[in-house]
Design an enzyme around this catalytic site. Structure first.
Site, PDB file in Angstrom:
ATOM      1  N   SER A  88      45.863  27.321  47.058  1.00  0.00           N
ATOM      2  CA  SER A  88      44.605  27.770  47.645  1.00  0.00           C
ATOM      3  C   SER A  88      44.680  27.576  49.151  1.00  0.00           C
ATOM      4  O   SER A  88      45.468  26.762  49.648  1.00  0.00           O
ATOM      5  CB  SER A  88      43.423  26.980  47.067  1.00  0.00           C
TER       6      SER A  88
HETATM    7  C1  LIG Z   1      43.010  32.563  49.710  1.00  0.00           C
HETATM    8  S1  LIG Z   1      42.172  31.582  48.548  1.00  0.00           S
HETATM    9  C2  LIG Z   1      40.475  31.996  48.826  1.00  0.00           C
HETATM   10  C3  LIG Z   1      39.914  31.517  50.129  1.00  0.00           C
HETATM   11  C4  LIG Z   1      38.430  31.324  50.086  1.00  0.00           C
HETATM   12  N1  LIG Z   1      37.701  32.560  50.013  1.00  0.00           N
HETATM   13  C5  LIG Z   1      37.965  30.436  51.218  1.00  0.00           C
HETATM   14  O1  LIG Z   1      37.067  30.829  51.948  1.00  0.00           O
HETATM   15  O2  LIG Z   1      38.485  29.339  51.337  1.00  0.00           O
HETATM   16  C6  LIG Z   1      42.468  32.413  47.005  1.00  0.00           C
HETATM   17  C7  LIG Z   1      41.742  31.791  45.851  1.00  0.00           C
HETATM   18  O3  LIG Z   1      41.807  32.686  44.760  1.00  0.00           O
HETATM   19  C8  LIG Z   1      41.742  31.903  43.601  1.00  0.00           C
HETATM   20  N2  LIG Z   1      42.145  32.700  42.433  1.00  0.00           N
HETATM   21  C9  LIG Z   1      43.378  33.004  41.990  1.00  0.00           C
HETATM   22  N3  LIG Z   1      43.318  33.722  40.865  1.00  0.00           N
HETATM   23  C10 LIG Z   1      42.011  33.876  40.572  1.00  0.00           C
HETATM   24  C11 LIG Z   1      41.303  34.531  39.525  1.00  0.00           C
HETATM   25  N4  LIG Z   1      41.938  35.154  38.511  1.00  0.00           N
HETATM   26  N5  LIG Z   1      39.957  34.484  39.536  1.00  0.00           N
HETATM   27  C12 LIG Z   1      39.288  33.849  40.540  1.00  0.00           C
HETATM   28  N6  LIG Z   1      39.903  33.212  41.544  1.00  0.00           N
HETATM   29  C13 LIG Z   1      41.247  33.230  41.576  1.00  0.00           C
HETATM   30  C14 LIG Z   1      42.680  30.741  43.908  1.00  0.00           C
HETATM   31  O4  LIG Z   1      42.436  29.636  43.065  1.00  0.00           O
HETATM   32  C15 LIG Z   1      42.341  30.482  45.374  1.00  0.00           C
HETATM   33  O5  LIG Z   1      41.416  29.455  45.515  1.00  0.00           O
END
Ligand SMILES: C[S@@+](CC[C@H](N)C(=O)[O-])C[C@H]1O[C@@H](n2cnc3c(N)ncnc32)[C@H](O)[C@@H]1O
Length: 387
Positions: A88
């Site tokens: 993340s």
């Molecule tokens: C780049 S980070 C998001 C950053 C966030 N918007 C912030 O402001 O900190 C990507 C996120 O997508 C989540 N993720 C991955 N697969 C996912 C899924 N199938 N459904 C929901 N979230 C997911 C990960 O756990 C991760 O926390």
């Protein structure tokens, strides 16, 4: 009595000004949000990889200048594959506000975010729209719990849920906007179904690492989604699903007994992102591994290599563009096909590509027009993509 602004506020204000000067922030609402939401409260600890591959971490409290900077900050690592890799992150605020501006929000809009992560983006949205209009989901329950605490401490209470964002969040639909901050290999039908009339979806459509870009889709009267890719390239970490197993191409010895021939296609193909994307749309199998082959002595790359899930491989020399292939599947053929279309159509950039999601959930990429000469039906997202 006068109160002095906390030290971080100065840095947050400078970041907001910088993003406005660069043209990423276009409206006062997003300047206000970046200025007032404490990014350090959502990051707290950030991880960085040094050139030797070693991960180190630092505390946000002691480094305002590094937190309030246009940089992605890795906030969680996952070692399930035997080595740490980002699980993340807090997305680069520059990209985040560019995407928020693209959403073209009205005060009355309700927004679903896929990928809560740290909660920082949910806080920006809550500052802009108010808590009751913001919904955010993440697949990782620990991240959701932590983001919830941090959001509350910062004074925001959007609705959060620990679910697979692939299914959206039907219990609170419809949404005027859906924004995904993780990449997806296809836009799920559930998102189309949960959009209000006139709504839009903004997501990073990636068929493999580097093979795709942000696409902004509008919901049409018949419920289908359609729109174009963004001019500027961007990339998010890939969506994962419970039960995903890392898909690794088998280790194969790339012996000298492959079939060799000359190629005009770009080497390495991932250096030309539109061609790389179209090669995947044109049939490169899901789960292809790729990388550079290094000379053992000088450690300089001498070839690009593709390995398919069935053990087929292609190796392309960087010096003379000779491709050598072995196995049942030609991995270079889709690259060459994509390259030929790209050259024959005057080397289109991302803005000439678009996507349609029909009422059955089929995702079709098109060049110039939805019913034009060149369209690619994407495979259904029923196979895990891990590269
Ligand atoms: C780049 S980070 C998001 C950053 C966030 N918007 C912030 O402001 O900190 C990507 C996120 O997508 C989540 N993720 C991955 N697969 C996912 C899924 N199938 N459904 C929901 N979230 C997911 C990960 O756990 C991760 O926390």
């Amino acid at each position: 009595m006068t109160t002095t602004a906390p030290e971080w506020a100065t840095y947050a204000g400078l970041l907001a000004d910088l993003l406005r000067e660069r043209g990423d922030i276009e409206t006062p609402e997003w300047h206000d949000a970046v200025e007032h939401v404490p990014r350090h409260a959502f990051v707290q600890r950030a991880y960085e990889q040094d050139p030797t591959g070693l991960w180190t971490s630092w505390e946000a409290d002691a480094h305002w200048d590094r937190v309030y900077a246009p940089k992605t900050l890795v906030t969680a690592l996952d070692s399930r594959r035997g080595y740490p890799e980002p699980a993340s992150s807090s997305t680069n605020p520059e990209l985040m506000v560019r995407m928020l501006e693209m959403l073209d929000l009205r005060d009355s809009h309700r927004v679903l975010e896929i990928g809560t992560g740290t909660g920082y983006n949910a806080a920006l949205l809550s500052r802009r729209l108010g808590d009751t209009r913001v919904f955010s989901v993440d697949i990782d329950p620990e991240l959701v719990a932590l983001a919830g605490q941090r959001l509350r401490t910062a004074g925001y209470r959007p609705t959060l849920a620990a679910v697979d964002g692939q299914d959206g969040l039907p219990e609170h639909a419809p949404y005027d906007r859906i924004i995904a901050t993780c990449s997806a290999p296809a836009v799920p039908l559930s998102w189309a179904e949960q959009l209000a009339p006139g709504g839009s979806v903004l997501v990073d459509l990636k068929l493999a690492i580097s093979a795709g870009n942000l696409v902004h889709l509008n919901r049409r009267a018949d419920g289908t989604l359609e729109g174009r890719f963004a001019t500027r390239w961007a990339s998010f970490m890939a969506m994962r699903h419970h039960g995903d197993l890392p898909v690794s191409a088998p280790r194969v010895e790339q012996a000298e007994d492959g079939r060799s021939r000359a190629t005009a296609a770009p080497v390495p193909p991932w250096g030309t992102p539109v061609v790389w994307f179209l090669a995947h749309a044109a049939g490169l199998p899901r789960g292809v591994e790729f990388g550079a082959l290094l000379d053992p002595e000088s450690r300089t790359p001498y070839a690009a290599s593709l390995t398919g899930p069935d053990g087929s491989w292609a190796r392309v020399s960087l010096s003379d563009h000779t491709v050598t292939e072995a196995g049942n599947t030609s991995l270079w053929e889709p690259v060459e096909r994509a390259y030929r279309v790209w050259v024959d159509t005057d080397r289109p950039g991302w803005d000439r590509l678009g996507l349609t999601v029909d009422a059955d959930g089929h995702n079709t990429v098109w060049l110039d027009e939805p019913d034009g000469e060149h369209t690619w039906l994407l495979p259904a997202d029923d196979t895990p993509m891990r590269a």
